[in-house]
Design an enzyme around this catalytic site. Structure first.
Site, PDB file in Angstrom:
ATOM      1  N   ASP A 129       0.856  -1.175   0.000  1.00 30.03           N
ATOM      2  CA  ASP A 129       0.000   0.000   0.000  1.00 30.03           C
ATOM      3  C   ASP A 129       0.901   1.237   0.000  1.00 30.03           C
ATOM      4  O   ASP A 129       2.099   1.149   0.271  1.00 30.03           O
ATOM      5  CB  ASP A 129      -0.881  -0.023   1.247  1.00 30.03           C
ATOM      6  CG  ASP A 129      -2.001   1.004   1.198  1.00 30.03           C
ATOM      7  OD1 ASP A 129      -2.288   1.512   0.100  1.00 30.03           O
ATOM      8  OD2 ASP A 129      -2.576   1.287   2.256  1.00 30.03           O
ATOM      9  N   ASP A 184      -4.107  -2.203   5.257  1.00 31.19           N
ATOM     10  CA  ASP A 184      -4.585  -1.788   6.573  1.00 31.19           C
ATOM     11  C   ASP A 184      -6.103  -1.719   6.668  1.00 31.19           C
ATOM     12  O   ASP A 184      -6.651  -1.628   7.756  1.00 31.19           O
ATOM     13  CB  ASP A 184      -3.994  -0.417   6.956  1.00 31.19           C
ATOM     14  CG  ASP A 184      -4.262   0.648   5.904  1.00 31.19           C
ATOM     15  OD1 ASP A 184      -5.000   0.373   4.939  1.00 31.19           O
ATOM     16  OD2 ASP A 184      -3.722   1.760   6.042  1.00 31.19           O
ATOM     17  N   ASP A 209      -8.522  -4.601   2.175  1.00 31.00           N
ATOM     18  CA  ASP A 209      -7.293  -5.359   1.921  1.00 31.00           C
ATOM     19  C   ASP A 209      -7.369  -6.797   2.421  1.00 31.00           C
ATOM     20  O   ASP A 209      -6.528  -7.617   2.054  1.00 31.00           O
ATOM     21  CB  ASP A 209      -6.098  -4.673   2.593  1.00 31.00           C
ATOM     22  CG  ASP A 209      -5.846  -3.278   2.060  1.00 31.00           C
ATOM     23  OD1 ASP A 209      -5.916  -3.115   0.831  1.00 31.00           O
ATOM     24  OD2 ASP A 209      -5.590  -2.362   2.857  1.00 31.00           O
TER      25      ASP A 209
END
Length: 889
Positions: A330, A624, A628
């Site tokens: 990310d 997070d 995800d």
């Protein structure tokens, strides 16, 4: 199930109401009840749980477990109940650990369910009431206020400054401004500004919307369903251990059966005696302590990773991270600081670059052409301070913003420029509004001077300005110039704000300042990359690990950050829309050459991970948000953020970063590679050891000799050496070239051709040495008990010297470090040596193991033979290095 509207974000608000059969004043109580009966409650479905006993027993369904249970039965048959209970304890611990981990994975679903809103304010019968969120029905009108968690997916009908934090679904850290205007049908989830999604949080403003999806068909429900359908892959270590256990089981059974048949039918030995001898061989061949020592090796790696801020939630993951060949990461908070910072400033006198570290109010401001800053910089810095509702404070050496992150960045910039807001008092304000798209304040100082300062979207403020502040004062507004400057800043991946003023000002601030402002300039804000992340990306490159950024942010921002952190080919960006247009075959090709993916959804992330795994790559995925979780579960290694990560992402992950820092992933890879190296060392040490012990018994049976080492002595050697000497290998430090070699392939086995040769070579030496010493003792007239004692001690000495060889198994030459050893090595050698002295010379121990005191001269001979053995195997390795260029193991 709720009624499916194909693209509610693309329909008008009135069209959605019509399709749902709803009204602005809400449903009637009776209609709501009918819809709940038809479509079900607004909660996520739960699969019927398997019985706890069944879940627990499933963890015994493993070939290696069968081997261990067989070993326990053998030792029980021999009357060695202590060994039996130790082996059974290992089996029980392994099954219990798997059972606990499975329960944790199922908790990910529960954590998502807990993120749903507990209550909702709706209109029923034209009146506002509060109900349980589970009772929200399709067509209900839901009222939204700051602090509310959205109860279902809503098509917005009315908004007033509505801002929604959608990080759990999109990964964007900044709240999204909402409107009632329709968007394109193919708009990415993060761009559906006409929608408010279940589980997201209202940060400011108010609004209302009609429920278009509940329960499993809401966005968060779809993610929950994906998580339930995703099946995690077995880690490479588990796969290799399964193969190893099958190979070992078949080999031991074949050899034992063949020897039993040979001894009984060919040599006409007594069946009972032959059976006991074959059982002794099986006990020698089965490395009972291997799973336990391997588990300890993994646990040592867990401790090392914890010191690097990486918390391992599942033991086999410690080794898998070392095999990672691709890291899908990310952007926000992992590669970047998750702190907004002013990076660019443009005034009428020039462009400026702003340096610094997050919200810390220190950093250099330099004009790009090298000229003087001039008064314009001070003026825009003062405006940034005055038109601001945030506050900065320092806590534990870290600067924290109370309020909007972008306003915190403006405060830090103003202080970097040497300005202060003191001396001015606010006398009026126009709060930010999503319709107006600006904020204005009126301030006054002690001398009675009044000033109006405005900040907002550049395109809006350009419409409101009559002139601009230039190097020499007021100048005619050049809208085309400022539009071009704003475009240039945005192309760098920065969010652009404009600042303007009106002065002098008297009286109360009126909501009619449009067309009467002077533009001061533009500021560009960005979430800056972490300095340590840049270094970690470079280290990953050297280690042959590809780094790919998958983010919900815009393509321009993603490209800019990718360029700053050093990703290859940063201008080639695939968006979620691009991915949707590709079939799996094309995506599998494109994913290898593309390193930046923007505006992605949970489905996109899952497809990207799967596409990479189609190339037999070991994939680590960071995340997070709830969005995800499916990809984290599917990846070979799921890495969740410990600070900003949702509970659902942590439950689905194998690894949690305590500091949300990409650099910790790189450190975890180093530790994971070290664990794999140590496991290879352990297997390379324990297989020749077990084969050598079993070989002496097999040779004795085939030749019709007395056993050089008795069954009880074999058990003792297995226990004392595996628990001490083998355990020392768990604490081996990283090899010097750990992060300079490419990652191993997913299918790389523990048993390589080189290792098989090493097992054969060392086993042959064990046989020759042990039988030679045993024969020497008998020819000297020593009793059988003393000859067996000498042979047993010879086995232990050989295993000690073999340990020092294995410590340097990857080395190209003998060096002092190989002999110096670690603290763990010397502790294990001392324990094994003391234990051998005890069972050899202490009178009370001799009857237990059938031993007799070894004369001093013979003891020295045993040690001398061990030294020669070490020299022989080390010479053989050096010859292989000369002939093949590598050690073969």
């Amino acid at each position: 199930m709720s009624p499916v509207l194909t693209h509610p974000h693309a329909d008008t608000a009135d069209a959605c109401l019509t399709k749902l059969g709803s009204f602005p004043q809400g449903l009637t109580t009776g209609e709501a009840r009918v819809r709940l009966d038809r479509y079900g409650k607004n909660h996520l479905p739960e699969a019927p749980p398997r019985p706890v006993v069944v879940r627990f027993l499933m963890h015994f369904n493993n070939v290696l477990i069968y081997v261990l249970i067989g070993a326990a039965m053998v030792t029980a048959a021999l009357g060695h109940m202590i060994d039996t209970w130790v082996i059974l304890a290992v089996v029980l611990v392994n099954a219990t650990m798997g059972f606990i981990q499975e329960g944790r994975a199922e908790n990910a679903m529960a954590e998502i369910r807990q993120m749903l809103a507990p209550h909702a304010s709706v209109l029923r019968d034209g009146k506002r009431i509060s109900i349980d969120a589970a009772d929200v029905a399709p067509g209900d009108i839901v009222l939204l206020e700051p602090g509310d968690r959205v109860a279902a997916d809503l098509r917005l009908l009315q908004v007033n400054g509505l801002m929604v934090q959608e990080a759990i679904l999109t990964g964007e850290s900044v709240p999204v401004e909402k409107s009632v205007a329709s968007v394109e049908a193919d708009a990415a989830l993060a761009d559906r500004t006409s929608m408010a999604f279940s589980g997201t949080l209202i940060t400011s403003g108010v609004g209302r919307g009609v429920v278009v999806a509940t329960g499993a068909v809401s966005e968060i429900g779809r993610i929950s369903g994906m998580l339930g359908r995703v099946r995690g892959l077995k880690t490479p270590l588990v796969v290799q251990m399964d193969k190893f256990a099958r190979w070992l089981t078949v080999l031991i059974l074949l050899i034992a059966g063949a020897l039993l048949a040979f001894g009984y039918y060919v040599q006409q030995f007594d069946f009972d005696a032959m059976f006991i001898a074959v059982v002794s061989l099986a006990v020698a061949a089965i490395p009972e302590a291997l799973p336990a020592v391997m588990t300890i090796t993994l646990a040592v790696g867990v401790q090392a990773m914890a010191k690097r801020h990486a918390i391992v939630r599942r033991l086999p993951a410690i080794e898998t991270i070392g095999a990672v060949s691709v890291i899908c990461t990310d952007k926000t908070g992992t590669l970047t600081r998750n702190e907004m910072m002013v990076a660019s400033v443009v005034t009428g006198s020039g462009r400026f670059t702003v340096a610094g570290d997050g919200y810390a109010p220190t950093g250099d401001i330099a004009r790009e052409d090298g000229g003087a800053a001039g008064p314009a910089l001070s003026e825009i810095a003062q405006a940034a301070l005055l038109c601001n509702d945030a506050a900065l404070r320092e806590a534990g050496g870290t600067w924290i913003v109370d309020g909007d992150p972008m306003e915190g960045a403006l405060l830090a910039f103003g202080q970097k420029a040497g300005e202060a807001a003191s001396g001015w008092q606010r006398t009026g304000e126009i709060p930010f509004d999503a319709v107006r798209r600006y904020m204005a304040v009126q301030v006054e100082n002690a001398d009675g001077e009044s000033l109006t300062v405005v900040k907002g979207a550049p395109e809006k403020l350009l419409e409101m300005c009559r002139d601009q502040i230039g190097a020499a004062g007021s100048e005619p507004l050049d809208a085309a110039h400022w539009t071009a400057e704003a475009t240039l800043i945005a192309a760098r991946g920065q969010r652009v704000l404009a600042l303007a003023r009106r002065s002098p000002e008297a009286g109360v601030l009126a909501d009619t300042i449009e067309g009467d402002l002077s533009l001061i300039g533009l500021v560009g804000l960005i979430d800056p990359p972490r300095a340590e992340a840049i270094a970690a990306v470079e280290e990953c490159k050297k280690a042959g690990i590809a780094v790919k950024m998958i983010t919900g942010d815009h393509a321009g921002t993603a490209s800019a950050i990718g360029r700053q952190i050093g990703l290859a080919n940063p201008d080639a960006v695939l968006t979620g829309a691009d991915i949707d247009a590709m079939d799996d075959g094309i995506l599998a090709v494109e994913v290898m050459s593309t390193n930046i993916f923007a505006r992605t959804s949970p489905e996109h992330k899952l497809r990207l991970v799967t596409a990479l795994q189609a190339h037999d790559l070991v994939v680590a995925m960071t995340g997070d948000g709830v969005n995800d979780a499916p990809a984290l579960k599917r990846a070979d290694i799921g890495v969740a953020m410990g600070i900003t990560g949702s509970a659902a992402s942590k439950e689905a992950a194998d690894l949690v970063l305590a500091n949300d820092n990409f650099a910790s992933i790189s450190a975890a890879v180093r530790e994971g590679r070290t664990v794999w190296d140590n496991i290879r060392k352990l297997v390379s040490w324990i297989l020749p050891t077990s084969a050598g012990e079993a070989g002496t018994i097999a040779a004795a049976l085939l030749l019709g000799f007395a056993l050089p080492v008795s069954p009880v002595q074999i058990l003792w050697v297995n226990m004392i050496t595996a628990v001490t000497l083998g355990l020392a290998l768990a604490y081996e430090p990283p090899e010097a070239e750990t992060m300079q070699r490419p990652p191993r392939h997913r299918n790389t086995g523990l048993l390589t051709g080189g290792l098989v040769w090493h097992v054969i070579f060392v086993t042959t030496l064990f046989l020759a040495i042990v039988f030679g010493l045993f024969t020497y003792a008998l020819e000297k007239g020593y009793p059988l008990v003393l000859a067996q004692t000498m042979a047993m001690n010879m086995l232990v000495v050989l295993e000690i010297f073999h340990l020092f060889y294995i410590r340097n198994i990857f080395g190209t030459s003998i060096n002092w470090n190989a002999f110096k050893g670690t603290r763990a090595v010397w502790i294990s050698v001392i324990i094994a040596t003391v234990a051998q002295f005890a069972v050899t010379y202490l009178p009370f121990a001799q009857p237990i193991l059938g031993t007799q005191a070894v004369p001093l001269a013979d003891g020295l001979l045993i040690v001398g033979i061990g030294i020669v053995f070490f020299a022989v195997i080390e010479t053989e390795k050096q010859l292989r290095l000369v002939l093949t260029g590598h050690n073969g193991i």
